[in-house]
Design a protein around this motif. Structure first.
Motif, PDB file in Angstrom:
ATOM      1  N   VAL A  49       0.831  -1.200   0.000  1.00 17.08           N
ATOM      2  CA  VAL A  49       0.000   0.000   0.000  1.00 17.08           C
ATOM      3  C   VAL A  49       0.867   1.253   0.000  1.00 17.08           C
ATOM      4  CG1 VAL A  49      -1.823   1.260   1.223  1.00 17.08           C
ATOM      5  CG2 VAL A  49      -1.806  -1.258   1.236  1.00 17.08           C
ATOM      6  N   SER A  50       0.553   2.181  -0.904  1.00 19.33           N
ATOM      7  CA  SER A  50       1.245   3.476  -0.951  1.00 19.33           C
ATOM      8  C   SER A  50       0.511   4.522  -0.128  1.00 19.33           C
ATOM      9  CB  SER A  50       1.349   3.955  -2.404  1.00 19.33           C
ATOM     10  OG  SER A  50       2.058   3.039  -3.192  1.00 19.33           O
ATOM     11  N   TYR A  51      -0.813   4.598  -0.319  1.00 22.90           N
ATOM     12  CA  TYR A  51      -1.657   5.552   0.403  1.00 22.90           C
ATOM     13  C   TYR A  51      -2.978   4.878   0.744  1.00 22.90           C
ATOM     14  CZ  TYR A  51       1.356   9.319  -1.443  1.00 22.90           C
ATOM     15  OH  TYR A  51       2.413  10.132  -1.766  1.00 22.90           O
ATOM     16  N   SER A  52      -3.570   5.341   1.830  1.00 20.85           N
ATOM     17  CA  SER A  52      -4.947   5.015   2.160  1.00 20.85           C
ATOM     18  C   SER A  52      -5.649   6.347   2.445  1.00 20.85           C
ATOM     19  CB  SER A  52      -5.012   4.076   3.374  1.00 20.85           C
ATOM     20  OG  SER A  52      -6.338   3.697   3.650  1.00 20.85           O
ATOM     21  N   SER A  53      -6.902   6.294   2.851  1.00 18.38           N
ATOM     22  CA  SER A  53      -7.591   7.519   3.260  1.00 18.38           C
ATOM     23  C   SER A  53      -8.565   7.187   4.366  1.00 18.38           C
ATOM     24  CB  SER A  53      -8.322   8.166   2.078  1.00 18.38           C
ATOM     25  OG  SER A  53      -9.504   7.469   1.758  1.00 18.38           O
ATOM     26  N   LEU A  54      -9.013   8.204   5.091  1.00 19.48           N
ATOM     27  CA  LEU A  54      -9.880   7.984   6.250  1.00 19.48           C
ATOM     28  C   LEU A  54     -11.332   8.294   5.902  1.00 19.48           C
ATOM     29  CD1 LEU A  54      -7.734   9.450   9.161  1.00 19.48           C
ATOM     30  CD2 LEU A  54      -7.688   7.156   8.146  1.00 19.48           C
ATOM     31  N   ASN A  55     -12.205   7.402   6.333  1.00 21.04           N
ATOM     32  CA  ASN A  55     -13.633   7.521   6.087  1.00 21.04           C
ATOM     33  C   ASN A  55     -14.409   7.245   7.375  1.00 21.04           C
ATOM     34  OD1 ASN A  55     -13.737   7.546   2.880  1.00 21.04           O
ATOM     35  ND2 ASN A  55     -12.251   5.992   3.480  1.00 21.04           N
ATOM     36  N   TYR A  56     -15.680   7.589   7.373  1.00 27.25           N
ATOM     37  CA  TYR A  56     -16.507   7.399   8.563  1.00 27.25           C
ATOM     38  C   TYR A  56     -16.562   5.926   8.972  1.00 27.25           C
ATOM     39  CZ  TYR A  56     -20.416   8.069  11.789  1.00 27.25           C
ATOM     40  OH  TYR A  56     -21.221   8.102  12.908  1.00 27.25           O
ATOM     41  N   LYS A  57     -16.640   5.031   7.981  1.00 26.64           N
ATOM     42  CA  LYS A  57     -16.648   3.598   8.295  1.00 26.64           C
ATOM     43  C   LYS A  57     -15.381   3.177   9.028  1.00 26.64           C
ATOM     44  CE  LYS A  57     -19.624   1.261   4.924  1.00 26.64           C
ATOM     45  NZ  LYS A  57     -19.628   0.341   3.763  1.00 26.64           N
ATOM     46  N   ASP A  58     -14.251   3.784   8.662  1.00 23.16           N
ATOM     47  CA  ASP A  58     -12.992   3.460   9.337  1.00 23.16           C
ATOM     48  C   ASP A  58     -13.051   3.875  10.803  1.00 23.16           C
ATOM     49  OD1 ASP A  58     -12.070   2.698   6.804  1.00 23.16           O
ATOM     50  OD2 ASP A  58     -11.322   4.717   6.398  1.00 23.16           O
ATOM     51  N   ALA A  59     -13.639   5.038  11.052  1.00 24.57           N
ATOM     52  CA  ALA A  59     -13.763   5.519  12.430  1.00 24.57           C
ATOM     53  C   ALA A  59     -14.648   4.584  13.247  1.00 24.57           C
ATOM     54  CB  ALA A  59     -14.328   6.938  12.440  1.00 24.57           C
ATOM     55  N   LEU A  60     -15.719   4.092  12.625  1.00 29.27           N
ATOM     56  CA  LEU A  60     -16.604   3.165  13.331  1.00 29.27           C
ATOM     57  C   LEU A  60     -15.899   1.840  13.600  1.00 29.27           C
ATOM     58  CD1 LEU A  60     -20.004   3.767  11.479  1.00 29.27           C
ATOM     59  CD2 LEU A  60     -19.275   4.673  13.702  1.00 29.27           C
ATOM     60  N   SER A  61     -15.213   1.318  12.587  1.00 23.06           N
ATOM     61  CA  SER A  61     -14.495   0.055  12.755  1.00 23.06           C
ATOM     62  C   SER A  61     -13.431   0.178  13.842  1.00 23.06           C
ATOM     63  CB  SER A  61     -13.855  -0.368  11.436  1.00 23.06           C
ATOM     64  OG  SER A  61     -13.098  -1.552  11.591  1.00 23.06           O
ATOM     65  N   ALA A  62     -12.714   1.293  13.830  1.00 22.08           N
ATOM     66  CA  ALA A  62     -11.648   1.506  14.814  1.00 22.08           C
ATOM     67  C   ALA A  62     -12.200   1.717  16.221  1.00 22.08           C
ATOM     68  CB  ALA A  62     -10.781   2.698  14.411  1.00 22.08           C
ATOM     69  N   ASN A  63     -13.508   1.903  16.333  1.00 18.13           N
ATOM     70  CA  ASN A  63     -14.138   2.062  17.644  1.00 18.13           C
ATOM     71  C   ASN A  63     -14.933   0.812  18.035  1.00 18.13           C
ATOM     72  OD1 ASN A  63     -14.591   3.819  19.910  1.00 18.13           O
ATOM     73  ND2 ASN A  63     -16.712   4.056  19.227  1.00 18.13           N
ATOM     74  N   GLY A  64     -14.755  -0.271  17.269  1.00 18.20           N
ATOM     75  CA  GLY A  64     -15.376  -1.531  17.646  1.00 18.20           C
ATOM     76  C   GLY A  64     -16.818  -1.705  17.246  1.00 18.20           C
ATOM     77  N   HIS A  65     -17.274  -0.955  16.242  1.00 17.18           N
ATOM     78  CA  HIS A  65     -18.677  -1.039  15.813  1.00 17.18           C
ATOM     79  C   HIS A  65     -18.915  -2.400  15.151  1.00 17.18           C
ATOM     80  CE1 HIS A  65     -22.476  -0.191  13.902  1.00 17.18           C
ATOM     81  NE2 HIS A  65     -22.508   1.029  14.387  1.00 17.18           N
TER      82      HIS A  65
END
Length: 330
Positions: free
Chosen positions: A38-54
């Protein structure tokens, strides 16, 4: 090399979730799939939810979040892609129940992968990311319906988020008059700099007494909120107008009678880029690389993988604006 760096979300004994940068063995990734550096990724709302255990996003932990990735093919058992070829992966199950793009490597099915369009850089691909792909699909749906710039205003909700900002820039690029609905008064000047023609305060928009229909004021809309805002927009469309609905940040409910659809000929298009067929994704990526190729630096920032947990928390708390790109490889 036996290990790679990634954001690792784990459930703690107290039931809370923590996301930290860790070194993980390659055995963490599913074997016999396409391996991508991976060279780059980006942040999305789903990532925030996943990272909070949703658990509605990610069922099993520990887990690597990240629904977007661009990078180079390291190995491909199917031999569909050449070693070193630059490719994009967005959506499908990446970053949900498959380890995601906030890592130095991902391992994914070949059916999820699109070749990076000619002339598009890896950085630009993630400036677009899922947000750009979604905005592009939303705009394409309105255009296919026949909505053109001379027909009136297009209203964009969630105007300071990733999908909203990209939608605004694409609509202005094509020549539309754009109205933004937002609850963030302190971002009015920024929205005006992007070319927004009119700004409506979200609370003011919802303050009017509920009615079966409102005066016609919008030719179309791109909505990420759902709920009462989407309901009122549908009731406020010109005859034959349309909404591309691509989010439910406010509510999954749609308290609506049939009147606007029959008496006004209103149209509602559902936009969900994650599981769209690869051919549809390719079509939009190709447009983003050519006819819709616009600068995105003014709505983007670049951070490191180590900084990503802080920004994921900002997204979850509603304190984030624009597109945040994570540089994985220096």
């Amino acid at each position: 090399m036996d290990f790679f760096n990634a954001l690792w979300t784990t459930e703690m004994p107290n039931g809370h979730f923590e996301t930290q940068l860790q070194s993980l063995p390659f055995s963490t990734l599913v074997p016999n799939r396409v391996l991508i550096q991976v060279s780059y990724s980006s942040l999305n709302y789903k990532d925030a939810l996943s990272a909070n255990g949703h658990k509605g996003i990610t069922r099993d932990f520990p887990h690597i979040p990240g629904i977007d990735a661009v990078g180079k093919v390291v190995q491909d058992p199917s031999k569909t892609f050449a070693i070193g070829q630059e490719v994009i992966v967005t959506g499908f199950d990446l970053g949900m129940n498959t380890h995601g793009g906030l890592a130095e490597y991902i391992s994914v099915p070949v059916q999820w992968i699109i070749a990076l369009p000619h002339g598009m850089s890896c950085l630009k691909a993630m400036q677009w990311g899922t947000a750009g792909l979604t905005a592009g699909m939303a705009l394409a749906a309105l255009w296919h319906h026949g909505i053109r710039p001379n027909q009136g205003e297009i209203v964009v909700t969630g105007a300071t988020g990733g999908v909203g900002l990209v939608s605004i820039l694409l609509l202005k690029h094509i020549g539309f008059q754009v109205t933004a609905i937002t609850g963030k008064v302190d971002h009015y000047a920024f929205l005006k700099q992007l070319g927004v023609d009119r700004i409506i305060d979200r609370e003011e928009f919802l303050s009017e007494k509920p009615r079966a229909l409102y005066p016609m004021q919008f030719a179309g809309a791109i909505d990420v909120l759902g709920g009462d805002v989407l309901t009122k927009i549908i009731k406020s469309l010109h005859f034959g107008g349309a909404v591309s609905a691509c989010g439910m940040a406010s509510s999954v409910e749609l308290p609506l009678q049939i009147y606007p659809f029959i008496l006004r000929g209103a149209n509602l298009f559902g936009i969900y880029s994650a599981d769209s067929p690869l051919e549809k994704k390719q079509e939009i990526w190709d447009k983003l690389a050519t006819a819709w190729n616009i600068p995105l630096d003014q709505i983007s920032r670049i951070i490191t993988l180590a900084e990503a947990p802080t920004y994921l928390a900002m997204i979850r708390e509603g304190n984030h604006t624009g597109r945040t790109i994570v540089q994985i490889q220096s």
